[in-house]
Design a protein around this motif. Structure first.
Motif, PDB file in Angstrom:
ATOM      1  N   TRP A  62       2.019 -14.441 -32.176  1.00  0.00           N
ATOM      2  CA  TRP A  62       0.732 -15.099 -32.430  1.00  0.00           C
ATOM      3  C   TRP A  62       0.536 -16.293 -31.514  1.00  0.00           C
ATOM      4  O   TRP A  62      -0.609 -16.660 -31.196  1.00  0.00           O
ATOM      5  N   CYS A  65      -0.770 -14.782 -28.366  1.00  0.00           N
ATOM      6  CA  CYS A  65      -2.207 -14.513 -28.531  1.00  0.00           C
ATOM      7  C   CYS A  65      -3.021 -15.807 -28.418  1.00  0.00           C
ATOM      8  O   CYS A  65      -4.096 -15.816 -27.810  1.00  0.00           O
ATOM      9  N   MET A  68      -3.238 -16.856 -24.904  1.00  0.00           N
ATOM     10  CA  MET A  68      -4.224 -15.997 -24.227  1.00  0.00           C
ATOM     11  C   MET A  68      -5.636 -16.477 -24.543  1.00  0.00           C
ATOM     12  O   MET A  68      -6.501 -16.525 -23.658  1.00  0.00           O
ATOM     13  N   VAL A  88      -9.958  -7.658 -33.659  1.00  0.00           N
ATOM     14  CA  VAL A  88      -9.135  -7.260 -32.525  1.00  0.00           C
ATOM     15  C   VAL A  88      -8.797  -5.786 -32.717  1.00  0.00           C
ATOM     16  O   VAL A  88      -8.360  -5.384 -33.794  1.00  0.00           O
ATOM     17  N   ASP A  89      -9.030  -4.986 -31.686  1.00  0.00           N
ATOM     18  CA  ASP A  89      -8.741  -3.550 -31.807  1.00  0.00           C
ATOM     19  C   ASP A  89      -7.241  -3.296 -31.878  1.00  0.00           C
ATOM     20  O   ASP A  89      -6.782  -2.452 -32.648  1.00  0.00           O
ATOM     21  N   PHE A  90      -6.483  -4.001 -31.023  1.00  0.00           N
ATOM     22  CA  PHE A  90      -5.015  -3.910 -31.061  1.00  0.00           C
ATOM     23  C   PHE A  90      -4.433  -5.029 -30.207  1.00  0.00           C
ATOM     24  O   PHE A  90      -5.107  -5.555 -29.323  1.00  0.00           O
ATOM     25  N   VAL A  91      -3.190  -5.356 -30.514  1.00  0.00           N
ATOM     26  CA  VAL A  91      -2.378  -6.219 -29.646  1.00  0.00           C
ATOM     27  C   VAL A  91      -1.052  -5.509 -29.454  1.00  0.00           C
ATOM     28  O   VAL A  91      -0.453  -5.036 -30.426  1.00  0.00           O
ATOM     29  N   LYS A  92      -0.597  -5.408 -28.207  1.00  0.00           N
ATOM     30  CA  LYS A  92       0.752  -4.909 -27.926  1.00  0.00           C
ATOM     31  C   LYS A  92       1.559  -6.037 -27.298  1.00  0.00           C
ATOM     32  O   LYS A  92       1.202  -6.537 -26.237  1.00  0.00           O
ATOM     33  N   TRP A  93       2.612  -6.438 -28.002  1.00  0.00           N
ATOM     34  CA  TRP A  93       3.548  -7.410 -27.444  1.00  0.00           C
ATOM     35  C   TRP A  93       4.624  -6.589 -26.718  1.00  0.00           C
ATOM     36  O   TRP A  93       5.625  -6.172 -27.317  1.00  0.00           O
ATOM     37  N   SER A 141      -4.278  -6.269 -25.010  1.00  0.00           N
ATOM     38  CA  SER A 141      -5.131  -6.314 -26.192  1.00  0.00           C
ATOM     39  C   SER A 141      -6.550  -5.923 -25.804  1.00  0.00           C
ATOM     40  O   SER A 141      -6.953  -6.052 -24.643  1.00  0.00           O
TER      41      SER A 141
ATOM     42  N   TRP B  62      -7.777 -16.642 -34.248  1.00  0.00           N
ATOM     43  CA  TRP B  62      -6.330 -16.683 -33.975  1.00  0.00           C
ATOM     44  C   TRP B  62      -5.643 -17.710 -34.858  1.00  0.00           C
ATOM     45  O   TRP B  62      -4.454 -17.578 -35.162  1.00  0.00           O
ATOM     46  N   PRO B  86       6.391  -5.228 -32.613  1.00  0.00           N
ATOM     47  CA  PRO B  86       5.937  -4.783 -31.294  1.00  0.00           C
ATOM     48  C   PRO B  86       4.445  -4.990 -31.057  1.00  0.00           C
ATOM     49  O   PRO B  86       3.976  -4.832 -29.933  1.00  0.00           O
ATOM     50  N   GLY B  87       3.709  -5.353 -32.107  1.00  0.00           N
ATOM     51  CA  GLY B  87       2.274  -5.568 -31.903  1.00  0.00           C
ATOM     52  C   GLY B  87       1.526  -5.557 -33.206  1.00  0.00           C
ATOM     53  O   GLY B  87       2.112  -5.706 -34.293  1.00  0.00           O
ATOM     54  N   VAL B  88       0.228  -5.403 -33.086  1.00  0.00           N
ATOM     55  CA  VAL B  88      -0.676  -5.419 -34.229  1.00  0.00           C
ATOM     56  C   VAL B  88      -1.608  -4.221 -34.088  1.00  0.00           C
ATOM     57  O   VAL B  88      -2.190  -3.995 -33.022  1.00  0.00           O
ATOM     58  N   ASP B  89      -1.729  -3.441 -35.154  1.00  0.00           N
ATOM     59  CA  ASP B  89      -2.603  -2.261 -35.084  1.00  0.00           C
ATOM     60  C   ASP B  89      -4.060  -2.666 -35.007  1.00  0.00           C
ATOM     61  O   ASP B  89      -4.842  -2.077 -34.260  1.00  0.00           O
ATOM     62  N   VAL B  91      -6.863  -6.268 -36.264  1.00  0.00           N
ATOM     63  CA  VAL B  91      -7.226  -7.421 -37.093  1.00  0.00           C
ATOM     64  C   VAL B  91      -8.729  -7.344 -37.299  1.00  0.00           C
ATOM     65  O   VAL B  91      -9.481  -7.131 -36.335  1.00  0.00           O
TER      66      VAL B  91
END
Lengths: 157, 157
Positions: A62, A65, A68, A88-93, A141, B62, B86-89, B91
């Protein structure tokens, strides 16, 4: 009174690219964010980070994010007629963000449409990507952002 | 040495619910987060917030996520054998989070599986929801979280 100098929906067509960063990530700010919001050991302590999957003192996802978001604000949102985002559609770390990393990347406008429910508002679908100093992608993202239309009556939206 | 008192993957089966909050959101912390990460007018100034779609001094999305992370840490992650995410599907920021709001909600374990690529790690699929004092849902999110297995050799994972 509307500010004509702001970036409006029509000024950000699909394909527009805004640079993000560079941003140098320090151990101090990783720890400060973690103490406030995400006090897991790998975000607070270098030794705990080394012993974790992340491999070193690593920023909370987070926090990445939020950094960013700061880069987005600096690059384009603070000079845009922006009205927030519904989510947010998605976040990939994809890789850990470690103390000492330098992050940079870009936001790309994927598409845009007029809001069905909010007159005068356009919705831009944005894709964001951040990479570290080794060129490795650390964050991907996509999300929709609301931006005011310059010409709400225009028929070509 | 492994800490047997931590919550491991096997201790968090599908259907497990962890409470989040309550968390009182102050104007000061909304502004402090915004100054650091998201300096858009509706996150910095009550009057600008009132004139925006958000209708008042509103937390950055955020910031809402970060506050949710703090609630998750306090509720269960800091006593779990967690190894990050690994991420967020997705939000969904369904309603503005305004100064003075009191947020609460829960995390629900939707399902779990052993990691294919990381021995000894299980992946829990979590659903998070936050509501304000009026019972309105303000945030929904789902994401996978990595948690160490208590019994990596167990055949029934």
């Amino acid at each position: 009174m509307p500010d004509d100098t702001l970036l409006h929906f029509e000024d950000m067509p699909p394909g527009t690219v805004f640079p993000l960063g560079p941003k140098h990530v320090t151990a101090d700010e990783i720890i400060a964010f973690a103490m406030e919001y995400d006090a897991q050991p790998m975000h607070l302590d270098a030794e705990a980070g080394k012993q974790s999957i992340l491999g070193g003192l690593a920023a909370s996802g987070w926090h990445s994010c939020s950094m960013m978001m700061r880069m987005m604000a600096k690059s384009y949102l603070l000079r845009a007629a922006a009205e927030g985002a519904p989510g947010v559609d998605f976040v990939k770390w994809k890789k850990p963000v470690l103390a000492g990393d330098v992050l940079s990347g870009e936001t790309r406008v994927l598409d845009g449409r007029a809001s069905q429910s909010r007159p005068g508002i356009g919705i831009l679908h944005l894709r964001h990507e951040l990479r570290n100093q080794a060129g490795e992608t650390v964050l991907e993202s996509e999300n929709p952002v609301m931006v005011r239309l310059r010409n709400p009556e225009s028929a070509d939206i």
